[in-house]
Write an enzyme that holds these catalytic residues in place. Sequence first.
Site, PDB file in Angstrom:
ATOM      1  N   SER A  25     -27.057 -78.965 -37.966  1.00 41.31           N
ATOM      2  CA  SER A  25     -27.144 -77.757 -38.812  1.00 41.31           C
ATOM      3  C   SER A  25     -25.819 -77.411 -39.463  1.00 41.31           C
ATOM      4  O   SER A  25     -24.813 -77.239 -38.778  1.00 41.31           O
ATOM      5  CB  SER A  25     -27.522 -76.540 -37.966  1.00 41.31           C
ATOM      6  OG  SER A  25     -28.878 -76.520 -37.739  1.00 41.31           O
TER       7      SER A  25
ATOM      8  N   HIS B 246     -31.077 -78.565 -43.721  1.00 43.22           N
ATOM      9  CA  HIS B 246     -31.279 -79.979 -43.375  1.00 43.22           C
ATOM     10  C   HIS B 246     -31.962 -80.674 -44.551  1.00 43.22           C
ATOM     11  O   HIS B 246     -33.029 -80.250 -44.982  1.00 43.22           O
ATOM     12  CB  HIS B 246     -32.182 -80.117 -42.147  1.00 43.22           C
ATOM     13  CG  HIS B 246     -31.507 -79.791 -40.854  1.00 43.22           C
ATOM     14  ND1 HIS B 246     -31.344 -80.711 -39.852  1.00 43.22           N
ATOM     15  CD2 HIS B 246     -30.963 -78.653 -40.418  1.00 43.22           C
ATOM     16  CE1 HIS B 246     -30.711 -80.138 -38.834  1.00 43.22           C
ATOM     17  NE2 HIS B 246     -30.479 -78.889 -39.147  1.00 43.22           N
TER      18      HIS B 246
ATOM     19  N   HIS C 120     -36.558 -81.738 -34.811  1.00 45.78           N
ATOM     20  CA  HIS C 120     -36.396 -80.933 -33.597  1.00 45.78           C
ATOM     21  C   HIS C 120     -37.737 -80.766 -32.894  1.00 45.78           C
ATOM     22  O   HIS C 120     -38.778 -80.677 -33.533  1.00 45.78           O
ATOM     23  CB  HIS C 120     -35.864 -79.540 -33.948  1.00 45.78           C
ATOM     24  CG  HIS C 120     -34.548 -79.537 -34.642  1.00 45.78           C
ATOM     25  ND1 HIS C 120     -34.428 -79.669 -36.002  1.00 45.78           N
ATOM     26  CD2 HIS C 120     -33.289 -79.437 -34.154  1.00 45.78           C
ATOM     27  CE1 HIS C 120     -33.141 -79.644 -36.326  1.00 45.78           C
ATOM     28  NE2 HIS C 120     -32.434 -79.515 -35.233  1.00 45.78           N
TER      29      HIS C 120
ATOM     30  N   TYR D 161     -38.646 -78.079 -31.474  1.00 46.42           N
ATOM     31  CA  TYR D 161     -39.200 -76.746 -31.776  1.00 46.42           C
ATOM     32  C   TYR D 161     -39.977 -76.702 -33.090  1.00 46.42           C
ATOM     33  O   TYR D 161     -40.708 -75.761 -33.356  1.00 46.42           O
ATOM     34  CB  TYR D 161     -38.107 -75.666 -31.767  1.00 46.42           C
ATOM     35  CG  TYR D 161     -37.044 -75.809 -32.832  1.00 46.42           C
ATOM     36  CD1 TYR D 161     -37.306 -75.539 -34.171  1.00 46.42           C
ATOM     37  CD2 TYR D 161     -35.762 -76.212 -32.488  1.00 46.42           C
ATOM     38  CE1 TYR D 161     -36.333 -75.676 -35.141  1.00 46.42           C
ATOM     39  CE2 TYR D 161     -34.774 -76.356 -33.449  1.00 46.42           C
ATOM     40  CZ  TYR D 161     -35.068 -76.087 -34.779  1.00 46.42           C
ATOM     41  OH  TYR D 161     -34.097 -76.230 -35.729  1.00 46.42           O
ATOM     42  N   GLU D 162     -39.798 -77.738 -33.918  1.00 43.42           N
ATOM     43  CA  GLU D 162     -40.580 -77.767 -35.163  1.00 43.42           C
ATOM     44  C   GLU D 162     -42.032 -78.137 -34.888  1.00 43.42           C
ATOM     45  O   GLU D 162     -42.858 -78.105 -35.793  1.00 43.42           O
ATOM     46  CB  GLU D 162     -39.977 -78.775 -36.140  1.00 43.42           C
ATOM     47  CG  GLU D 162     -38.617 -78.378 -36.669  1.00 43.42           C
ATOM     48  CD  GLU D 162     -38.007 -79.463 -37.549  1.00 43.42           C
ATOM     49  OE1 GLU D 162     -38.294 -79.479 -38.746  1.00 43.42           O
ATOM     50  OE2 GLU D 162     -37.268 -80.304 -37.020  1.00 43.42           O
TER      51      GLU D 162
ATOM     52  N   ALA E 264     -24.973 -78.046 -33.971  1.00 48.19           N
ATOM     53  CA  ALA E 264     -24.434 -76.698 -33.839  1.00 48.19           C
ATOM     54  C   ALA E 264     -24.920 -76.187 -32.490  1.00 48.19           C
ATOM     55  O   ALA E 264     -26.058 -76.443 -32.103  1.00 48.19           O
ATOM     56  CB  ALA E 264     -24.967 -75.821 -34.963  1.00 48.19           C
TER      57      ALA E 264
ATOM     58  N   MET F 272     -30.616 -76.786 -29.139  1.00 48.25           N
ATOM     59  CA  MET F 272     -32.047 -77.133 -29.194  1.00 48.25           C
ATOM     60  C   MET F 272     -32.274 -78.552 -29.683  1.00 48.25           C
ATOM     61  O   MET F 272     -33.344 -78.855 -30.215  1.00 48.25           O
ATOM     62  CB  MET F 272     -32.765 -76.157 -30.135  1.00 48.25           C
ATOM     63  CG  MET F 272     -32.488 -74.692 -29.858  1.00 48.25           C
ATOM     64  SD  MET F 272     -33.237 -73.643 -31.121  1.00 48.25           S
ATOM     65  CE  MET F 272     -32.393 -72.089 -30.839  1.00 48.25           C
ATOM     66  N   SER F 273     -31.290 -79.401 -29.521  1.00 47.54           N
ATOM     67  CA  SER F 273     -31.434 -80.766 -30.056  1.00 47.54           C
ATOM     68  C   SER F 273     -30.662 -81.758 -29.194  1.00 47.54           C
ATOM     69  O   SER F 273     -30.306 -81.460 -28.057  1.00 47.54           O
ATOM     70  CB  SER F 273     -30.907 -80.815 -31.495  1.00 47.54           C
ATOM     71  OG  SER F 273     -29.506 -80.632 -31.524  1.00 47.54           O
TER      72      SER F 273
ATOM     73  N   ASN G 154     -21.224 -70.129 -32.372  1.00 50.93           N
ATOM     74  CA  ASN G 154     -21.319 -68.731 -31.919  1.00 50.93           C
ATOM     75  C   ASN G 154     -21.191 -68.710 -30.404  1.00 50.93           C
ATOM     76  O   ASN G 154     -21.464 -69.717 -29.751  1.00 50.93           O
ATOM     77  CB  ASN G 154     -22.688 -68.150 -32.318  1.00 50.93           C
ATOM     78  CG  ASN G 154     -23.836 -69.008 -31.775  1.00 50.93           C
ATOM     79  OD1 ASN G 154     -24.169 -70.046 -32.371  1.00 50.93           O
ATOM     80  ND2 ASN G 154     -24.414 -68.608 -30.667  1.00 50.93           N
TER      81      ASN G 154
ATOM     82  N   HIS H  64     -29.251 -67.321 -37.537  1.00 54.99           N
ATOM     83  CA  HIS H  64     -29.052 -68.666 -38.077  1.00 54.99           C
ATOM     84  C   HIS H  64     -27.964 -68.646 -39.160  1.00 54.99           C
ATOM     85  O   HIS H  64     -27.231 -69.620 -39.336  1.00 54.99           O
ATOM     86  CB  HIS H  64     -30.374 -69.213 -38.636  1.00 54.99           C
ATOM     87  CG  HIS H  64     -30.307 -70.649 -39.057  1.00 54.99           C
ATOM     88  ND1 HIS H  64     -29.984 -71.676 -38.179  1.00 54.99           N
ATOM     89  CD2 HIS H  64     -30.492 -71.241 -40.260  1.00 54.99           C
ATOM     90  CE1 HIS H  64     -29.991 -72.834 -38.834  1.00 54.99           C
ATOM     91  NE2 HIS H  64     -30.292 -72.600 -40.098  1.00 54.99           N
TER      92      HIS H  64
HETATM   93  N1  HPA Z   1     -28.390 -71.337 -28.897  1.00 51.08           N
HETATM   94  C1  HPA Z   1     -29.139 -72.425 -29.171  1.00 51.08           C
HETATM   95  N2  HPA Z   1     -28.932 -73.200 -30.209  1.00 51.08           N
HETATM   96  C2  HPA Z   1     -27.915 -72.888 -31.021  1.00 51.08           C
HETATM   97  C3  HPA Z   1     -27.086 -71.773 -30.789  1.00 51.08           C
HETATM   98  C4  HPA Z   1     -27.343 -70.970 -29.664  1.00 51.08           C
HETATM   99  O1  HPA Z   1     -26.654 -69.962 -29.390  1.00 51.08           O
HETATM  100  N3  HPA Z   1     -26.171 -71.774 -31.786  1.00 51.08           N
HETATM  101  C5  HPA Z   1     -26.437 -72.831 -32.576  1.00 51.08           C
HETATM  102  N4  HPA Z   1     -27.483 -73.508 -32.123  1.00 51.08           N
END
Ligand code: HPA
Length: 273
Positions: A31, A62, A84, A86-87, A114, A212-213, A236, A248
Amino acid sequence: MNEVFERCKQAADYIGQHLDAKDAIGIVLGSGLGELGDEIENPVYVDYSDIPNFPKTTVPGHKGRLICGYLNGTKVLCMQGRFHFYEGHDMKTVAMPTRVMKLLGVKALILTNAAGGCNKTFKPGTLMFIEDFINYMGDNPLYGENIDELGPRFPDMTKAIDPEYNALGKKVAEELGIEVRSGVYMAFRGPNFETPAEIRFAQTIGADAVGMSTVPEILAARHCGLKVIGISCITNMAAGMTGEELTHEEVQETADKVKDQFKQLIKEIVRQM
Ligand code: HPA
């Protein structure tokens, strides 16, 4: 033939008609980190939408294409955008590009993402080499009938991350004067950001970053004997650590701020690999 393997072979056969990725370094851009793909010289593009059995990516930021060409003089095969869990893709689909890279003769794989930092000493913008991981996704691309053509039923994960390439990556960071950290990446299913309670749990069990990846790709790579390293961009601090809510947009903003450093790092790593 195993049906999943057959799907991977069909995809690899199609891609192989358009580009030659033998001995290339595979790169998966996470990302907000996709821009590196635009620096590839003599690029040949293959859109995911044209590849048999490849689904479309649905995440903003993406692009959804393969790029084969040269980065800093080294042949690379770059995924600009990944699939992903989650998709709604199943794990075998999420891991398919990794296996396809193996079938195309890719020599090693650099995974980027990310991630949220749950190590209190991290800051947004920290780059973290993934030393180890926790699969908390509740699923696994290796589940089901083993693909004997690719690897063993019970692959070892003691050295899931290739120690030599990982050490090389950190050496390169030092040479470039880029401060990096190392840590454990814990993968959640998403798509929601974690709860503060989940982050306390993650910290307790030894995670430094959450995302998440990447874990499905590491598992598939290790299974098929494709050497792999991973770099997380901590975009973050994880949920509950600052009192702020997560978005996001924040993820993309931080990725945008560190992208020049990130690009410089990856370009020099591939040159030395
Ligand atoms: N959690 C999960 N996935 C992420 C985060 C997060 O805080 N930041 C970027 N991808």
